[in-house]
Design a protein around this motif. Structure first.
Motif, PDB file in Angstrom:
ATOM      1  N   GLY A  56       0.823  -1.209   0.000  1.00 21.17           N
ATOM      2  CA  GLY A  56       0.000   0.000   0.000  1.00 21.17           C
ATOM      3  C   GLY A  56       0.854   1.255   0.000  1.00 21.17           C
ATOM      4  O   GLY A  56       0.556   2.225  -0.704  1.00 21.17           O
ATOM      5  N   PHE A  78       0.923   4.375  -2.729  1.00 20.67           N
ATOM      6  CA  PHE A  78       0.888   5.795  -2.399  1.00 20.67           C
ATOM      7  C   PHE A  78       2.065   6.509  -3.069  1.00 20.67           C
ATOM      8  O   PHE A  78       1.907   7.565  -3.685  1.00 20.67           O
ATOM      9  CB  PHE A  78       0.973   5.997  -0.882  1.00 20.67           C
ATOM     10  N   ARG A  80       0.854   1.515  10.396  1.00 26.07           N
ATOM     11  CA  ARG A  80       0.503   2.750   9.709  1.00 26.07           C
ATOM     12  C   ARG A  80       1.258   2.858   8.398  1.00 26.07           C
ATOM     13  O   ARG A  80       2.418   2.482   8.308  1.00 26.07           O
ATOM     14  CB  ARG A  80       0.848   3.970  10.565  1.00 26.07           C
ATOM     15  N   TYR A 128       2.499   5.651   5.583  1.00 31.24           N
ATOM     16  CA  TYR A 128       2.795   7.077   5.459  1.00 31.24           C
ATOM     17  C   TYR A 128       3.206   7.411   4.031  1.00 31.24           C
ATOM     18  O   TYR A 128       3.713   6.558   3.305  1.00 31.24           O
ATOM     19  CB  TYR A 128       3.971   7.462   6.367  1.00 31.24           C
ATOM     20  N   GLN A 179      -2.017  14.951   0.505  1.00 33.40           N
ATOM     21  CA  GLN A 179      -3.432  14.705   0.804  1.00 33.40           C
ATOM     22  C   GLN A 179      -4.185  14.179  -0.423  1.00 33.40           C
ATOM     23  O   GLN A 179      -4.969  13.236  -0.290  1.00 33.40           O
ATOM     24  CB  GLN A 179      -4.112  15.962   1.347  1.00 33.40           C
ATOM     25  N   VAL A 237      -3.484  10.470  -0.541  1.00 34.69           N
ATOM     26  CA  VAL A 237      -4.242   9.732   0.476  1.00 34.69           C
ATOM     27  C   VAL A 237      -5.697   9.606   0.032  1.00 34.69           C
ATOM     28  O   VAL A 237      -6.303   8.528   0.116  1.00 34.69           O
ATOM     29  CB  VAL A 237      -4.125  10.410   1.856  1.00 34.69           C
ATOM     30  N   ASN A 238      -6.269  10.704  -0.460  1.00 36.47           N
ATOM     31  CA  ASN A 238      -7.664  10.686  -0.913  1.00 36.47           C
ATOM     32  C   ASN A 238      -7.866   9.703  -2.064  1.00 36.47           C
ATOM     33  O   ASN A 238      -8.870   8.990  -2.112  1.00 36.47           O
ATOM     34  CB  ASN A 238      -8.108  12.080  -1.354  1.00 36.47           C
ATOM     35  N   CYS A 296      -5.904   7.022  -2.989  1.00 35.18           N
ATOM     36  CA  CYS A 296      -5.451   5.635  -2.817  1.00 35.18           C
ATOM     37  C   CYS A 296      -6.041   4.915  -1.604  1.00 35.18           C
ATOM     38  O   CYS A 296      -6.009   3.687  -1.559  1.00 35.18           O
ATOM     39  CB  CYS A 296      -3.927   5.598  -2.718  1.00 35.18           C
ATOM     40  N   SER A 297      -6.536   5.648  -0.630  1.00 32.63           N
ATOM     41  CA  SER A 297      -6.959   5.028   0.632  1.00 32.63           C
ATOM     42  C   SER A 297      -8.047   3.981   0.457  1.00 32.63           C
ATOM     43  O   SER A 297      -7.979   2.910   1.041  1.00 32.63           O
ATOM     44  CB  SER A 297      -7.431   6.086   1.621  1.00 32.63           C
ATOM     45  N   LYS A 298      -9.063   4.286  -0.345  1.00 34.02           N
ATOM     46  CA  LYS A 298     -10.180   3.338  -0.499  1.00 34.02           C
ATOM     47  C   LYS A 298      -9.691   2.010  -1.059  1.00 34.02           C
ATOM     48  O   LYS A 298     -10.043   0.950  -0.549  1.00 34.02           O
ATOM     49  CB  LYS A 298     -11.269   3.927  -1.381  1.00 34.02           C
ATOM     50  N   VAL A 354      -6.681   0.722  -0.910  1.00 38.13           N
ATOM     51  CA  VAL A 354      -5.844   0.032   0.079  1.00 38.13           C
ATOM     52  C   VAL A 354      -6.712  -0.543   1.196  1.00 38.13           C
ATOM     53  O   VAL A 354      -6.534  -1.701   1.594  1.00 38.13           O
ATOM     54  CB  VAL A 354      -4.753   0.973   0.630  1.00 38.13           C
ATOM     55  N   LEU A 355      -7.666   0.222   1.693  1.00 33.62           N
ATOM     56  CA  LEU A 355      -8.532  -0.265   2.776  1.00 33.62           C
ATOM     57  C   LEU A 355      -9.422  -1.412   2.323  1.00 33.62           C
ATOM     58  O   LEU A 355      -9.647  -2.364   3.078  1.00 33.62           O
ATOM     59  CB  LEU A 355      -9.371   0.875   3.348  1.00 33.62           C
TER      60      LEU A 355
END
Length: 118
Positions: A33, A37, A71, A73, A96, A99-100, A102-104, A106-107
Motif C-alpha cells: 500500500g 501511495f 501505519r 505514510y 493529501q 491519500v484521498n 489511494c486510501s479506499k 488500500v482499505l
C-alpha cells in the motif's frame, strides 16, 4: 530416553517476539500500500520538475506501532516539501490528494486480506 528441558521464560519471550503469520501478511500488505501511495504521488505531482529531486524523494513507508497497529505514510524527502504542500493556495500539494485517491483501494484490499487470515 533423554530428558527434555525447556526454559519457559525464554520460550515465552521468544514467542512474544515472534511475528505471527497474520502480522507478517499485514506488514507485507501495508508495504504494498505504501508503494501504491508513493507511485501515485510521483506520477500525479502537480508541479513541473526542475531538478527531479522533489519527485524522486516522495516516499511511502510503513511503521509498526506495537503488535496491533500498522501505519502507512507518504511524505517528502526534500526540505522544501512543506512549501509545496502549504504555499500557493496548496496548488502543488500531493500528499493529501494521494491519500484521498489511494486510501479506499488500500482499505478495501485490507478488508479482503482480513477474511483470509482469520
Amino acid at each position: 530416553m533423554g530428558t527434555i528441558r525447556i526454559d519457559a521464560k525464554q520460550l515465552l519471550d521468544n514467542l512474544e517476539r515472534a511475528e505471527t503469520k497474520s502480522q507478517v501478511a499485514i506488514k507485507m500488505f501495508a508495504t504494498s500500500g505504501a508503494k501504491k501511495f508513493q507511485n501515485y504521488a510521483k506520477k500525479n505531482r502537480p508541479w513541473t520538475d526542475r531538478t527531479g529531486h522533489a519527485r524522486q524523494r516522495l516516499i511511502g513507508w510503513v511503521e509498526q506501532i506495537g503488535k496491533m497497529r500498522t501505519r502507512i505514510y507518504i511524505g517528502h524527502g526534500v526540505n522544501y516539501g512543506i512549501y509545496l504542500e502549504l504555499c500557493n493556495e496548496r496548488r502543488f500539494a500531493i500528499l493529501q490528494p494521494t491519500v484521498n485517491a489511494c486510501s479506499k483501494e488500500v482499505l478495501d484490499g485490507y478488508k479482503d486480506l482480513l477474511r483470509y487470515i482469520k
